[in-house]
Design a protein around this motif. Structure first.
Motif: not given
Length: 485
Positions: A296, A93, A46-47, A320, A79-80
């Motif tokens: 996040l 996670c 994601r990042d 993710d 995200d976690c």
């Protein structure tokens, strides 16, 4: 007459609006279901904003202008929420519950478990089946100092001249000869003190295992030992805040996922290392959580802005993190088989350069209505027990054939077959391994095309994929690629 003309005009206007609405409805639906020759799904964290932009500006730009091709970036839906420093592993996670340290003194000695015997039950299998676990796989969550290695007393009484070994994936860390003279006795185990305490850092993965003295093989406990004991051993395992117990190894060499109902033949005593760092860790948890939430939120806003600008992101259900990659790929296959009528589907990673010309040449003239995929395939690969690909679930010692994780090409028919069975299959290890297992299970007649120059190796001036590149390297490969063209 004028009224008739007005009615005709209104009728024409209504029909025109209706046709326009119908046309746009069909157009939008056709846009969603529009046939594609090739859909490329780039699996991305994601990042990874710079990685995705590098793909768009380089080889991805060829896809954008190619007729019948489409590129999408596949992201997990969320995200976690746990800060990386508060997880058991960066690959998952799962929260690290460190509260046990509150009551542990630096000098306190702990053991993997406390054991006791229970009366033998005649309805159980032979004790050999139940008790012969000669290996224990562990991962260290907080640094510990190992002081002694332990072996169950009734094993030593029957089998002298053995080694108990602590090893990581690459080497033996500690080796201790088992004799009849232990340094101490407790919980039904003989304890053998190490000459120097052994520090195991956070993240260490290894196995404590019993070996014969004269043979390089795991200890084999026969029926004679099984019949020697009339008791069943039960273990009370130490809290997981310090160690993660991963698997148990049988005397025959097979691995079983760890469960607290089993009691192995070996153990260790250890102490907690660097408690001050733990105290600081606990004191800073609230501040870490606040910073992580803000981060996040920023990532989510940036993803939404990226999607508004490029419209090339597909979010699939799930968190993710690396251990969810198999589910992430399944999510992509579900999307591509329901939203696109693709003849071919390529999975790639966002650190990979894809040679679009070679990709087209590879499948030119092939009839894409059967079960087939292309890649470099691994055969008879041993199931790994350590690291990000560790797998204690798969019930065999080796995997079926699976493709290179950097990328693989499959027909839409094969993707549909895998997607249809997705709810009935289990994920194992990495996503490439999982896909190989699934295909073997639900599409055993699939043709495997092992492409000689799929990824770089000696003898290939160009390859379909070049994996594990930085953003700078992807751009440099693109510049060289354009010079060749």
């Amino acid at each position: 007459m004028e009224n008739w003309i007005t009615i005709c005009h209104l009728t024409a206007l209504v029909l025109t609006v209706g046709v326009y609405i119908s046309y746009n409805y069909e157009k939008n639906n056709k846009k969603v279901l529009m046939p594609r020759d090739v859909v490329i799904g780039v699996i991305s964290a994601r990042d990874h904003f710079t990685e995705r932009q590098a793909v768009r500006e380089t080889w991805g730009s060829q896809v954008q202008t190619a007729l019948g091709m489409e590129l999408v970036f596949v992201l997990g839906e969320e995200d976690c929420h746990i800060h990386p420093e508060d997880r058991i592993s960066l690959y998952s996670c799962n929260k690290w519950d460190a509260s046990i340290f509150q009551d542990i003194k630096d000098s306190e000695t702990l053991t993997f478990f406390k054991s006791q015997q229970e009366p033998y039950q005649s309805n159980l299998k032979s004790l050999g089946d139940l008790e012969c676990f000669t290996g224990l796989g562990i991962r260290v969550i907080h640094p510990v100092i190992v002081k002694t290695l332990s072996v169950r007393m009734d094993v030593v009484e029957h089998f002298l001249g053995m080694y108990i070994i602590l090893q990581d994936p690459e080497e033996v860390i500690e080796r201790r000869l088992i004799t009849s003279e232990p340094h101490s006795v407790g919980n039904g185990y003989y304890n053998y003190r190490l000459e120097s305490p052994l520090l195991l850092p956070r993240g260490f993965e290894g196995e404590l295992i019993l070996f014969r003295l004269m043979e390089n093989e795991t200890l084999w406990i026969g029926d004679d030992f099984s019949s020697a004991s009339k008791k069943k051993w039960v273990c009370e395992w130490t809290n997981h805040s310090l160690l993660e117990y991963k698997y148990l190894r049988s005397s025959e060499g097979y691995v079983t996922k760890w469960t607290e109902t089993y009691c192995p033949l070996i153990a260790a005593e250890f102490g907690v290392s660097d408690k001050d760092s733990f105290i600081n860790h606990m004191n800073e948890e609230h501040h870490r959580n606040q910073e992580w939430k803000l981060q996040l939120d920023t990532v989510e806003r940036k993803i939404q802005g990226e999607q508004d600008k490029f419209s090339d992101i597909v979010k699939v259900p799930g968190i993710d993190v690396y251990t969810n990659l198999p589910h992430k790929v399944v999510g992509f296959l579900k999307w591509v088989t329901t939203a696109r009528n693709a003849s071919l589907i390529l999975k790639a990673d966002d650190d990979t350069f894809v040679n679009i010309e070679l990709l087209k040449n590879l499948t030119h003239g092939y009839k894409h209505d059967g079960l087939a995929w292309w890649s470099v395939f691994h055969h008879h690969h041993t199931v790994p027990l350590y690291g990000k690909w560790s797998d204690a679930d798969y019930p065999a010692l080796a995997y079926p054939a699976f493709p290179a994780g950097a990328g693989y090409l499959m027909t839409g028919v094969l993707a549909q077959r895998v997607n249809a069975a997705a709810g009935f299959v289990q994920a194992y290890g990495g996503e490439d391994v999982s896909l190989g297992i699934w295909v073997a299970a639900v599409a055993g007649s699939t043709k495997l095309f092992s492409v000689p120059c799929w990824i770089p190796h000696t003898g290939c001036s160009q390859t379909v994929l070049i994996p594990q590149l930085t953003v700078t390297q992807i751009k440099e490969v693109w510049r060289k690629h354009n010079r060749i063209l």
